[in-house]
Design a protein around this motif. Sequence first.
Motif, PDB file in Angstrom:
ATOM      1  N   SER A   1       0.829  -1.201   0.000  1.00  0.00           N
ATOM      2  CA  SER A   1       0.000   0.000   0.000  1.00  0.00           C
ATOM      3  C   SER A   1       0.865   1.255   0.000  1.00  0.00           C
ATOM      4  O   SER A   1       0.596   2.223  -0.736  1.00  0.00           O
ATOM      5  N   GLN A   2       1.938   1.236   0.796  1.00  0.00           N
ATOM      6  CA  GLN A   2       2.830   2.388   0.846  1.00  0.00           C
ATOM      7  C   GLN A   2       3.527   2.623  -0.501  1.00  0.00           C
ATOM      8  O   GLN A   2       3.710   3.771  -0.927  1.00  0.00           O
ATOM      9  N   LEU A   3       3.913   1.552  -1.160  1.00  0.00           N
ATOM     10  CA  LEU A   3       4.581   1.682  -2.461  1.00  0.00           C
ATOM     11  C   LEU A   3       3.642   2.222  -3.523  1.00  0.00           C
ATOM     12  O   LEU A   3       4.031   3.063  -4.350  1.00  0.00           O
ATOM     13  N   ILE A   4       2.411   1.755  -3.525  1.00  0.00           N
ATOM     14  CA  ILE A   4       1.436   2.277  -4.490  1.00  0.00           C
ATOM     15  C   ILE A   4       1.201   3.763  -4.238  1.00  0.00           C
ATOM     16  O   ILE A   4       1.156   4.580  -5.170  1.00  0.00           O
ATOM     17  N   THR A   5       1.087   4.123  -2.981  1.00  0.00           N
ATOM     18  CA  THR A   5       0.907   5.532  -2.630  1.00  0.00           C
ATOM     19  C   THR A   5       2.119   6.364  -3.045  1.00  0.00           C
ATOM     20  O   THR A   5       1.988   7.530  -3.444  1.00  0.00           O
ATOM     21  N   ALA A   6       3.305   5.754  -2.991  1.00  0.00           N
ATOM     22  CA  ALA A   6       4.538   6.443  -3.379  1.00  0.00           C
ATOM     23  C   ALA A   6       4.705   6.528  -4.894  1.00  0.00           C
ATOM     24  O   ALA A   6       5.649   7.158  -5.362  1.00  0.00           O
ATOM     25  N   GLY A   7       3.816   5.897  -5.644  1.00  0.00           N
ATOM     26  CA  GLY A   7       3.854   6.037  -7.097  1.00  0.00           C
ATOM     27  C   GLY A   7       4.138   4.774  -7.878  1.00  0.00           C
ATOM     28  O   GLY A   7       4.223   4.818  -9.119  1.00  0.00           O
TER      29      GLY A   7
ATOM     30  N   ILE B   1      -4.133  -3.041  -3.231  1.00  0.00           N
ATOM     31  CA  ILE B   1      -3.683  -2.146  -4.304  1.00  0.00           C
ATOM     32  C   ILE B   1      -4.808  -1.223  -4.731  1.00  0.00           C
ATOM     33  O   ILE B   1      -4.607  -0.005  -4.900  1.00  0.00           O
ATOM     34  N   HIS B   2      -5.989  -1.777  -4.913  1.00  0.00           N
ATOM     35  CA  HIS B   2      -7.137  -0.956  -5.318  1.00  0.00           C
ATOM     36  C   HIS B   2      -7.431   0.115  -4.274  1.00  0.00           C
ATOM     37  O   HIS B   2      -7.664   1.289  -4.629  1.00  0.00           O
ATOM     38  N   GLU B   3      -7.412  -0.255  -2.998  1.00  0.00           N
ATOM     39  CA  GLU B   3      -7.695   0.715  -1.956  1.00  0.00           C
ATOM     40  C   GLU B   3      -6.628   1.805  -1.899  1.00  0.00           C
ATOM     41  O   GLU B   3      -6.950   2.989  -1.686  1.00  0.00           O
ATOM     42  N   ALA B   4      -5.362   1.438  -2.087  1.00  0.00           N
ATOM     43  CA  ALA B   4      -4.285   2.435  -2.055  1.00  0.00           C
ATOM     44  C   ALA B   4      -4.432   3.440  -3.191  1.00  0.00           C
ATOM     45  O   ALA B   4      -4.107   4.626  -3.030  1.00  0.00           O
ATOM     46  N   ARG B   5      -4.923   2.993  -4.316  1.00  0.00           N
ATOM     47  CA  ARG B   5      -5.090   3.891  -5.467  1.00  0.00           C
ATOM     48  C   ARG B   5      -6.265   4.841  -5.315  1.00  0.00           C
ATOM     49  O   ARG B   5      -6.344   5.851  -6.030  1.00  0.00           O
ATOM     50  N   THR B   6      -7.160   4.541  -4.405  1.00  0.00           N
ATOM     51  CA  THR B   6      -8.322   5.392  -4.232  1.00  0.00           C
ATOM     52  C   THR B   6      -8.165   6.363  -3.068  1.00  0.00           C
ATOM     53  O   THR B   6      -9.075   7.138  -2.777  1.00  0.00           O
ATOM     54  N   LEU B   7      -7.007   6.312  -2.392  1.00  0.00           N
ATOM     55  CA  LEU B   7      -6.774   7.212  -1.267  1.00  0.00           C
ATOM     56  C   LEU B   7      -6.617   8.662  -1.738  1.00  0.00           C
ATOM     57  O   LEU B   7      -6.054   8.893  -2.808  1.00  0.00           O
TER      58      LEU B   7
END
Length: 216
Positions: free
Chosen positions: A177-183, A210-216
Amino acid sequence: MSKVDLSLYGILDPRRCLGRDLGELADAAISGGCTLLQLRDKESSTRDILSRAKAIKSAIAGRVPFLVNDRVDVALASGADGVHIGQDDMPVADARQLLGPDAIIGLSIKTRQDATQFPREGLDYVCIGGVFETQSKDNPVSIGIGGWAELAALCRERTSAPIPVGAIAGIDRHNASQLITAGADGVALISAIFMEADVQAAATEFHKTIHEARTL
């Protein structure tokens, strides 16, 4: 638009599958949400690697792209959709010439030098690691999320057209989740999916994360 979706990149390694059938594991991973699969086999004979590649290719029936690690010859012989190559493997231009324009070719990036010197053309994605400590690969240095972000920025500056940039090594649902948030465009997973008793459920949980991290 890129021809490869790195979101949930499952890597099948015979050493990290609890002795189970790779074709069945591939099917379960796709059912759970994996968007790309790779066979990574560093120890077996060419004959055995080819047999495994053909079995996986048959099991997934074209539902997601299937790549072979390092071995352009096995990718060609098995009908795989492409290869993932490292810095010491066949040069990207030569792999592209052999595999043709429609094949998927990915490249490992581990250092700042890798990120600033890889070929500008011929690649469909890069995967940066090792991000965290892992038992699946020999990564003497873990770069962490900050290090990943730095190399990712360099990679994106270098390419003439945008390509997906993924992350690999020691990834769990929290740091995914942190990596997805980081780009990160996706995460590559070996043990976190294929060492689990229920591979489909593990993939499903990562897909949700992954889906949830992209919707933050």
